[in-house]
Design an enzyme around this catalytic site. Structure first.
Site, PDB file in Angstrom:
ATOM      1  N   ILE A   1      -4.869  -1.375  -4.608  1.00 53.45           N
ATOM      2  CA  ILE A   1      -4.059  -2.025  -4.029  1.00 53.45           C
ATOM      3  C   ILE A   1      -4.326  -3.276  -4.515  1.00 53.45           C
ATOM      4  CG2 ILE A   1      -3.238  -2.904  -1.600  1.00 53.45           C
ATOM      5  CD1 ILE A   1      -2.874   0.147  -2.006  1.00 53.45           C
ATOM      6  N   THR A   2      -3.282  -3.900  -5.365  1.00 54.61           N
ATOM      7  CA  THR A   2      -3.288  -5.315  -6.023  1.00 54.61           C
ATOM      8  C   THR A   2      -3.414  -6.190  -4.955  1.00 54.61           C
ATOM      9  OG1 THR A   2      -2.137  -4.376  -7.979  1.00 54.61           O
ATOM     10  CG2 THR A   2      -2.337  -6.591  -7.593  1.00 54.61           C
TER      11      THR A   2
ATOM     12  N   ALA B   1      -1.569  11.063  -3.563  1.00 55.37           N
ATOM     13  CA  ALA B   1      -0.327  10.885  -3.593  1.00 55.37           C
ATOM     14  C   ALA B   1       0.062   9.672  -4.559  1.00 55.37           C
ATOM     15  CB  ALA B   1       0.430  10.332  -2.170  1.00 55.37           C
TER      16      ALA B   1
ATOM     17  N   GLY C   1       0.814  -1.073   0.068  1.00 52.73           N
ATOM     18  CA  GLY C   1      -0.115   0.236   0.002  1.00 52.73           C
ATOM     19  C   GLY C   1       0.756   1.281   0.181  1.00 52.73           C
TER      20      GLY C   1
ATOM     21  N   ARG D   1      -5.195 -16.302 -41.988  1.00 50.74           N
ATOM     22  CA  ARG D   1      -6.367 -15.493 -42.306  1.00 50.74           C
ATOM     23  C   ARG D   1      -6.009 -15.167 -43.957  1.00 50.74           C
ATOM     24  NH1 ARG D   1     -11.662 -13.558 -41.561  1.00 50.74           N
ATOM     25  NH2 ARG D   1     -11.795 -11.591 -42.338  1.00 50.74           N
TER      26      ARG D   1
ATOM     27  N   SER E   1       2.372   9.463  -8.249  1.00 50.25           N
ATOM     28  CA  SER E   1       3.815   9.740  -8.631  1.00 50.25           C
ATOM     29  C   SER E   1       4.597  10.220  -7.582  1.00 50.25           C
ATOM     30  CB  SER E   1       3.679  10.365  -9.933  1.00 50.25           C
ATOM     31  OG  SER E   1       2.931   9.770 -10.960  1.00 50.25           O
TER      32      SER E   1
ATOM     33  N   THR F   1       4.827   5.814 -13.494  1.00 54.42           N
ATOM     34  CA  THR F   1       4.398   6.001 -14.856  1.00 54.42           C
ATOM     35  C   THR F   1       5.768   6.133 -15.933  1.00 54.42           C
ATOM     36  OG1 THR F   1       4.615   8.479 -14.680  1.00 54.42           O
ATOM     37  CG2 THR F   1       2.250   7.408 -14.358  1.00 54.42           C
TER      38      THR F   1
ATOM     39  N   GLU G   1       3.783   1.104 -10.891  1.00 55.85           N
ATOM     40  CA  GLU G   1       5.346   1.219 -10.482  1.00 55.85           C
ATOM     41  C   GLU G   1       5.992   2.279 -10.873  1.00 55.85           C
ATOM     42  OE1 GLU G   1       4.029  -1.425  -9.237  1.00 55.85           O
ATOM     43  OE2 GLU G   1       5.481  -3.270  -8.926  1.00 55.85           O
TER      44      GLU G   1
END
Length: 395
Positions: free
Chosen positions: A165-166, A138, A132, A276, A140, A373, A371
């Site tokens: 939060i992953t 807040a 977290g 194709r 970057s 930009t 993580e």
């Protein structure tokens, strides 16, 4: 359509690393890929994939056997993330965030007591780890953390919130950052471990997302949440440095995730272009399509060199921050371009959900944000370049 299983070559991998690639690739095609579409459409974690990764030991690849890990190197872990992400970026993100953000800080800076409490469960995949850092105001500007940690005896009292939060719905330990003294700036930030069951701490489902919809994310809330002072990671006053180092490793992970997604887009586009037909011949025989494939292959291999180089530097104990920034920046942008070109090759079919390239295109955008930009990575890269050139800032 059965996707081609082309393998990258000439990257000086060990026999063990090649075996890991082959094993994880087979697992990804057989277990992860079948559930990728449903995970995206239902916005739910691919649990079959997670259970399979647990059984294979992928949830603890780069950690010492003492703590239940596989004791392998960073590059082996990176290859695993890459291969999983070739078929499902959401699952790749789940694994990457668990390993590099949710487990590594405890492994690197946690006390023996914290390691004893959490490492075995984390490396076994019994539960996930989460990190977290980001707050509504807040992102970057990570030094602009507003969440507070006020010392009260042998505890800190935490108030504030975190977002995006992953793995938050499945994590037990959460590593969070908080400000102890605003006047100290970044020196006043601490990083600490909070257990899911701590009173005053709550987890809520996050907002709907453009992509990576099969990866869980949540919001965190702290209301007079008391956390033992011994849960602080690293020396007090160095919390900012601790999570900056964590992000450096995380950038290699996102580079690998981006790389896998880009390779997956190329896999799909290449297969489709050979099957194709338009204007009496296969798409791949049209120069406009062949040149797209050539550009994708070249950029993906260039990204792979950058990502693997950063991982090798980390394994050698050498400074890897700028290399990780370059790897993450370039690979993430390549993932966007590769998935975009894959849709162009598929044409109208690429815009439909019948084929996975539209999902890949939506998923790719997060790689340029998480993580740090692309713009933040360019700040890191340019500052290192100027430092190496001996530039002195004029006052």
């Amino acid at each position: 359509m059965d996707t081609l299983t082309t393998q990258p070559t000439n990257f000086d991998l060990t026999e063990e690393q090649e075996m890991i690639r082959e094993t994880v690739r087979r697992f990804s095609l057989e277990v992860v890929k079948p559930g990728a579409r449903d995970a995206d459409e239902n916005q739910q974690l691919n649990m079959a994939a997670w259970e399979g990764m647990k059984e294979m030991g992928l949830t603890g690849i780069p950690f010492d056997e003492k703590w239940g890990g596989a004791g392998l190197d960073t590059l082996s872990y990176i290859i695993a993330v890459e291969e999983v992400s070739r078929v499902c970026a959401s699952t790749g993100l789940t694994l990457a965030a668990h390993t590099s953000l949710g487990t590594y800080p405890i492994y690197a800076w946690g006390s023996e007591a914290l390691k004893e409490q959490y490492m075995a469960g984390l490396t076994a995949g019994e539960y996930m780890g989460a990190y977290g850092l980001t707050e509504p105001n807040a992102g970057s500007d990570s030094a602009g953390t507003i969440t507070t940690a006020v010392r009260d005896g042998d505890h800190y009292v935490i108030n504030g919130q975190k977002c995006f939060i992953t793995n938050g719905s499945y994590a037990k330990p959460f590593i969070i950052t908080a400000q102890t003294d605003k006047s100290l700036g970044s020196k006043g930030i601490v990083a600490m471990v909070i257990d899911r069951d701590t009173e005053g701490f709550s987890v809520e489902k996050g907002e709907e997302k453009l992509g990576m919809r099969g990866s869980d994310w949540t919001n965190l809330f702290f209301t007079d949440c008391r956390v033992p002072a011994e849960n602080v990671l690293g020396p007090e006053g160095e919390g900012f440095a601790t999570f900056m180092k964590t992000l450096e490793g995380g950038r290699i992970s996102i580079g690998a995730l981006s790389l896998g997604l880009a390779q997956g887009a190329l896999d799909e586009a290449l297969q489709y272009s050979m099957e194709r037909e338009q204007f009496g011949k296969a798409l791949c025989e049209h120069q406009a399509v062949a040149f797209k494939l050539a550009d994708m292959q070249t950029e993906i291999n260039a990204a792979r060199h950058l990502v693997y180089h950063a991982a090798r530097l980390k394994d050698q104990g050498k400074p890897f921050g700028p290399a990780a920034a370059m790897a993450k920046y370039y690979a993430s942008e390549v993932s966007v371009r590769a998935s975009y070109e894959a849709i162009q090759i598929f044409g109208g079919n690429g815009y439909s959900r019948e084929y996975p390239v539209e999902r890949m295109y939506r998923d790719s955008k997060l790689n340029t944000i998480g993580e740090g930009t692309s713009e933040v990575q360019k700040i890191i890269i340019s500052r290192d370049l100027l430092r190496e050139a001996g530039y002195q800032r004029k006052k």
